[in-house]
Scaffold this motif. Structure first.
Motif, mmCIF file in Angstrom:
data_model
loop_
_atom_site.group_PDB
_atom_site.id
_atom_site.type_symbol
_atom_site.label_atom_id
_atom_site.label_comp_id
_atom_site.label_asym_id
_atom_site.label_seq_id
_atom_site.Cartn_x
_atom_site.Cartn_y
_atom_site.Cartn_z
ATOM 1 N N SER A 23 0.825 -1.206 0.000
ATOM 2 C CA SER A 23 0.000 0.000 0.000
ATOM 3 C C SER A 23 0.859 1.255 0.000
ATOM 4 C CB SER A 23 -0.914 0.028 1.224
ATOM 5 O OG SER A 23 -1.832 -1.018 1.175
ATOM 6 N N PRO A 28 1.915 1.022 -5.618
ATOM 7 C CA PRO A 28 0.517 1.354 -5.916
ATOM 8 C C PRO A 28 -0.076 0.528 -7.053
ATOM 9 C CG PRO A 28 1.973 3.136 -6.609
ATOM 10 C CD PRO A 28 2.809 2.154 -5.842
ATOM 11 N N LEU A 52 -3.372 7.576 -6.092
ATOM 12 C CA LEU A 52 -3.163 6.131 -5.976
ATOM 13 C C LEU A 52 -4.300 5.346 -6.619
ATOM 14 C CD1 LEU A 52 -1.759 5.922 -2.339
ATOM 15 C CD2 LEU A 52 -0.502 5.594 -4.462
ATOM 16 N N ALA A 62 -5.531 2.192 -0.638
ATOM 17 C CA ALA A 62 -5.085 3.512 -1.077
ATOM 18 C C ALA A 62 -5.127 4.548 0.048
ATOM 19 C CB ALA A 62 -5.926 3.984 -2.257
#
Length: 169
Positions: free
Chosen positions: A11, A15, A155, A123
Motif C-alpha cells: 500500500s 501502488p 493512488l 489507497a
C-alpha cells in the motif's frame, strides 16, 4: 495467503499492486481496515492521555474531578475513539470507492464498486499515516486534508490503470 504486513508495504510502496488486491476476500480487506483503525485509535488515545494531563495541571477543580472519575473517563474515551474512527474510516473508504468507480468509467476500465472499495482501502494507507504525522506536528486544517485527498485519488488512478479494459463489442 497475503499477510497484513505485505499489504501494508504494498500500500505504501507499490501502488500498481493495489489493483490486484481487488480480488482479495472482503474479510481480509476489513481486517486491514481494522488494523488502520487500531493504529489511529492508539495514536489518538495516547494524544488524549497526554492532552488531559496537560490541561488538568492548569485547573485544580478539574484535576480533582478527573482523578475521581478517571477509571470511567479513559475506557469511555477509548470506546468513543474506536467507534468514531471506525465510522469515519469506513465512510472515507466508501467515498473514495465512489470516486474510483468514476475513474474506472472515465478510463474505460472494467470493475465494480466492491472491487474499487477494496482498492480504496489500501489507497487510504498513505493519507491515514500522514494524518497522524500532521497531527503530531500540529499541522491541521484544509491543506493536510487536501494533501491526503490528492494522494489517495492519485493512488486510485494508478491502480485503475491496472484494471482490465472493457472489451469492445
Amino acid at each position: 495467503m497475503v499477510k497484513h504486513s505485505q499489504l501494508f508495504i504494498d500500500s505504501l510502496l507499490h501502488p500498481k499492486k493495489l489493483a490486484g488486491y481487488r480480488l482479495l476476500s472482503i474479510g481480509k480487506t476489513i481486517q486491514y481496515v481494522f488494523l488502520l483503525v487500531a493504529l489511529v485509535t492508539l495514536f489518538s488515545f495516547i494524544q488524549f492521555l497526554t492532552g488531559v494531563s496537560e490541561v488538568s495541571y492548569n485547573i485544580e477543580g478539574l484535576t480533582e474531578y478527573i482523578e475521581d472519575i478517571q477509571w470511567l473517563l479513559y475506557p469511555f474515551a477509548l470506546l468513543l475513539l474506536i467507534l468514531t474512527t471506525t465510522i469515519l474510516l469506513f465512510v472515507r473508504i466508501s467515498i473514495y470507492a465512489l470516486v474510483g468507480v468514476v475513474i474506472l468509467k472515465v478510463t474505460n476500465k472494467r470493475g465494480e464498486y466492491r472491487h474499487m472499495w477494496r482498492t480504496a482501502t489500501f489507497a487510504v494507507t498513505w493519507s491515514t499515516l500522514l494524518s497522524i504525522v500532521f497531527t503530531t506536528l500540529q499541522f491541521t486544517g484544509a491543506i493536510p486534508t487536501l494533501i491526503g485527498i490528492v494522494i489517495t485519488v492519485f493512488l486510485l488512478i494508478i491502480a485503475a490503470t491496472k484494471y482490465p479494459k472493457i472489451p469492445k463489442k
